[in-house]
Write a protein that holds these residues in place. Sequence first.
Motif, PDB file in Angstrom:
ATOM      1  N   UNK A  13       8.289  12.312  -4.489  1.00 43.03           N
ATOM      2  CA  UNK A  13       6.942  12.012  -3.985  1.00 43.03           C
ATOM      3  C   UNK A  13       6.233  11.034  -4.914  1.00 43.03           C
ATOM      4  N   UNK A  14       6.369  11.227  -6.221  1.00 44.52           N
ATOM      5  CA  UNK A  14       5.757  10.315  -7.193  1.00 44.52           C
ATOM      6  C   UNK A  14       6.379   8.921  -7.083  1.00 44.52           C
ATOM      7  N   UNK A  15       7.727   8.879  -6.949  1.00 42.20           N
ATOM      8  CA  UNK A  15       8.415   7.598  -6.811  1.00 42.20           C
ATOM      9  C   UNK A  15       7.940   6.866  -5.564  1.00 42.20           C
ATOM     10  N   UNK A  16       7.790   7.608  -4.463  1.00 37.15           N
ATOM     11  CA  UNK A  16       7.318   7.018  -3.200  1.00 37.15           C
ATOM     12  C   UNK A  16       5.925   6.440  -3.356  1.00 37.15           C
ATOM     13  N   UNK A  17       5.043   7.189  -4.011  1.00 34.98           N
ATOM     14  CA  UNK A  17       3.668   6.715  -4.193  1.00 34.98           C
ATOM     15  C   UNK A  17       3.635   5.468  -5.073  1.00 34.98           C
ATOM     16  N   UNK A  18       4.486   5.428  -6.097  1.00 31.20           N
ATOM     17  CA  UNK A  18       4.532   4.248  -6.966  1.00 31.20           C
ATOM     18  C   UNK A  18       5.050   3.026  -6.207  1.00 31.20           C
ATOM     19  N   UNK A  19       6.058   3.239  -5.368  1.00 34.61           N
ATOM     20  CA  UNK A  19       6.575   2.125  -4.561  1.00 34.61           C
ATOM     21  C   UNK A  19       5.498   1.593  -3.617  1.00 34.61           C
ATOM     22  N   UNK A  20       4.699   2.490  -3.044  1.00 37.98           N
ATOM     23  CA  UNK A  20       3.639   2.059  -2.120  1.00 37.98           C
ATOM     24  C   UNK A  20       2.556   1.282  -2.833  1.00 37.98           C
ATOM     25  N   UNK A  21       2.384   1.540  -4.148  1.00 35.22           N
ATOM     26  CA  UNK A  21       1.368   0.829  -4.915  1.00 35.22           C
ATOM     27  C   UNK A  21       1.898  -0.457  -5.530  1.00 35.22           C
ATOM     28  N   UNK A  22       3.202  -0.685  -5.420  1.00 35.14           N
ATOM     29  CA  UNK A  22       3.798  -1.902  -5.998  1.00 35.14           C
ATOM     30  C   UNK A  22       3.217  -3.135  -5.306  1.00 35.14           C
ATOM     31  N   UNK A  23       2.985  -4.227  -6.026  1.00 36.76           N
ATOM     32  CA  UNK A  23       2.439  -5.441  -5.393  1.00 36.76           C
ATOM     33  C   UNK A  23       3.240  -5.919  -4.192  1.00 36.76           C
ATOM     34  N   UNK A  24       4.570  -5.739  -4.199  1.00 29.15           N
ATOM     35  CA  UNK A  24       5.394  -6.169  -3.084  1.00 29.15           C
ATOM     36  C   UNK A  24       5.003  -5.472  -1.791  1.00 29.15           C
ATOM     37  N   UNK A  25       4.539  -4.212  -1.892  1.00 28.91           N
ATOM     38  CA  UNK A  25       4.173  -3.474  -0.685  1.00 28.91           C
ATOM     39  C   UNK A  25       2.886  -3.972  -0.063  1.00 28.91           C
ATOM     40  N   UNK A  26       2.115  -4.803  -0.808  1.00 26.85           N
ATOM     41  CA  UNK A  26       0.828  -5.262  -0.292  1.00 26.85           C
ATOM     42  C   UNK A  26       0.871  -6.679   0.270  1.00 26.85           C
ATOM     43  N   UNK A  27       2.011  -7.364   0.125  1.00 23.32           N
ATOM     44  CA  UNK A  27       2.086  -8.697   0.706  1.00 23.32           C
ATOM     45  C   UNK A  27       2.221  -8.581   2.212  1.00 23.32           C
ATOM     46  N   UNK A  28       1.869  -9.655   2.916  1.00 19.46           N
ATOM     47  CA  UNK A  28       1.814  -9.608   4.362  1.00 19.46           C
ATOM     48  C   UNK A  28       3.051 -10.168   5.044  1.00 19.46           C
ATOM     49  N   UNK A  29       2.872 -10.611   6.294  1.00 20.77           N
ATOM     50  CA  UNK A  29       4.002 -11.073   7.102  1.00 20.77           C
ATOM     51  C   UNK A  29       4.685 -12.327   6.575  1.00 20.77           C
ATOM     52  N   UNK A 221       2.236 -12.651  15.562  1.00 25.11           N
ATOM     53  CA  UNK A 221       2.138 -11.275  16.068  1.00 25.11           C
ATOM     54  C   UNK A 221       2.070 -10.259  14.946  1.00 25.11           C
ATOM     55  N   UNK A 222       2.739 -10.519  13.835  1.00 22.75           N
ATOM     56  CA  UNK A 222       2.669  -9.569  12.722  1.00 22.75           C
ATOM     57  C   UNK A 222       1.295  -9.568  12.057  1.00 22.75           C
ATOM     58  N   UNK A 223       0.600 -10.693  12.081  1.00 22.81           N
ATOM     59  CA  UNK A 223      -0.782 -10.694  11.604  1.00 22.81           C
ATOM     60  C   UNK A 223      -1.647  -9.793  12.481  1.00 22.81           C
ATOM     61  N   UNK A 224      -1.374  -9.809  13.781  1.00 22.14           N
ATOM     62  CA  UNK A 224      -2.104  -8.919  14.691  1.00 22.14           C
ATOM     63  C   UNK A 224      -1.765  -7.469  14.389  1.00 22.14           C
ATOM     64  N   UNK A 225      -0.476  -7.179  14.171  1.00 20.74           N
ATOM     65  CA  UNK A 225      -0.053  -5.809  13.833  1.00 20.74           C
ATOM     66  C   UNK A 225      -0.747  -5.335  12.557  1.00 20.74           C
ATOM     67  N   UNK A 226      -0.746  -6.186  11.532  1.00 19.82           N
ATOM     68  CA  UNK A 226      -1.384  -5.819  10.269  1.00 19.82           C
ATOM     69  C   UNK A 226      -2.875  -5.582  10.445  1.00 19.82           C
ATOM     70  N   UNK A 227      -3.524  -6.442  11.219  1.00 20.76           N
ATOM     71  CA  UNK A 227      -4.956  -6.301  11.467  1.00 20.76           C
ATOM     72  C   UNK A 227      -5.249  -4.961  12.147  1.00 20.76           C
ATOM     73  N   UNK A 228      -4.459  -4.629  13.148  1.00 21.33           N
ATOM     74  CA  UNK A 228      -4.672  -3.369  13.875  1.00 21.33           C
ATOM     75  C   UNK A 228      -4.364  -2.165  12.996  1.00 21.33           C
ATOM     76  N   UNK A 229      -3.331  -2.273  12.144  1.00 22.46           N
ATOM     77  CA  UNK A 229      -2.984  -1.170  11.253  1.00 22.46           C
ATOM     78  C   UNK A 229      -4.106  -0.879  10.256  1.00 22.46           C
TER      79      UNK A 229
END
Length: 432
Positions: A13-29, A221-229
């Motif tokens: 669970x800690x590893x998962x949370x760290x991966x979600x906070x990694x800068x790579x997880x915040x880049x877009x389409x 379309x992925x920009x639309x997906x990200x916007x809706x998410x």
Amino acid sequence: MDVNGLPRSNVFRVLWERLKEHPLSRVGPGLITGVADDDPSGIATYSQAGAQFGLNMLWTMALAFPLMAAIQSMCANIGRVTGKGLAANIKTAFPPVVLQGVVLLLLVANTLNIAADVAAMGEVAELVTGFNRHLMTAFFVFGTLLLQVFVPYHRYVFFLKWLTVSLLAYAAVLFTVHVPWGQVVLRTAWPHFTPDSTAAAVVVGVFGTTISPYLFFWQASEEVEDMQARKGMPLVRDARAAGTELRRIRWDTWSGMLYSDITAYFIILATAVTLHVAGVTDINTAAQAASALRPLAGDFAYMLFALGILGVGMIGVPVLAGSGAYALSEAMGWKEGLERKVSEARGFYGIIAISVLAGLGIQYSPISPMKALFWSAVINGVVAVPLMVVILILVSKKSVMGAFTASRPLIILGWIATAVMGAAAVAMFIPG
């Protein structure tokens, strides 16, 4: 069992949370789109350029970068500003025949491209594992299909972003071989080759696989997906986030295209300093390029090259299938989106399934994967130029983009890209 004093479940669970906070997880389409551009079919094209012309085709990637980034930025802006995909915007701004022609050609080209990609993945997997290539092709097809259909977008896209790391394999290959960097710099800036029909065909192939219509539809379309998410609103309706969002798109798209472009450059370079130097000048598939590297650069370089093909294939195939599904669904007025459940968007997921299964079916037909790739390139070349003109018109219309029409430098780069692709399309039909 505990790990460092924590229950194993808590460690994951800690590893998962760290991966979600990694800068790579915040880049877009932009990043995923860029990596999808270097799909197995693209790798085959870049490998052929390096094997046939050595260092003298490196210049193509230096020229391609600003052009591909400009067009993809426009597509991303269209999606985020209007809250609609590219096909939906074409539907409202142009006669129906324009949209119908573009979508039909896109679907055919994508299906043929999928066939070539999954064939390459199956062939590479057979080389690496020893399992039958047709069995491995089916495994990849059904694996990508199940992920797209049953995993929600916000989770699925997270794994796609981490798969982009697979492109680093091509940079790593260069550490296993001798590279004459002085000559590399010289030939990138001042290539030496005879501008005949053979060279023109390779240049056409490189630009055709680098600036492709399916990427236009996917990124919008992925920009639309990200916007809706994120529960956002189209910028034409709520401009408060415009500064932040447009800066994010600009950074995400240009960095994603740079990552893609540098990788393609490395593929050309790696095959130039190995295959071309050894006299291997005819490469038809990405798997053939990987096999040819083995006796020249060793098992490690071969394995890196092969694993890179599988990694980008796992991104490229979903992007190819998804882009066609977005385009047709928007054209038909169907509900679409990878965040939706199958029951909410049957037509959308149906197109994804038909595309990848048709691509699998071609493996058992008289059509060879290389013929499929050839016709895919021809169709992409035909549709890319008018589609790019349509995109340039859309981003210049205040009725579409409101206060967020494209800047003059971006428009200029877009028209240069269109001219280059137009010349490439004409060159495809010149005999010789």
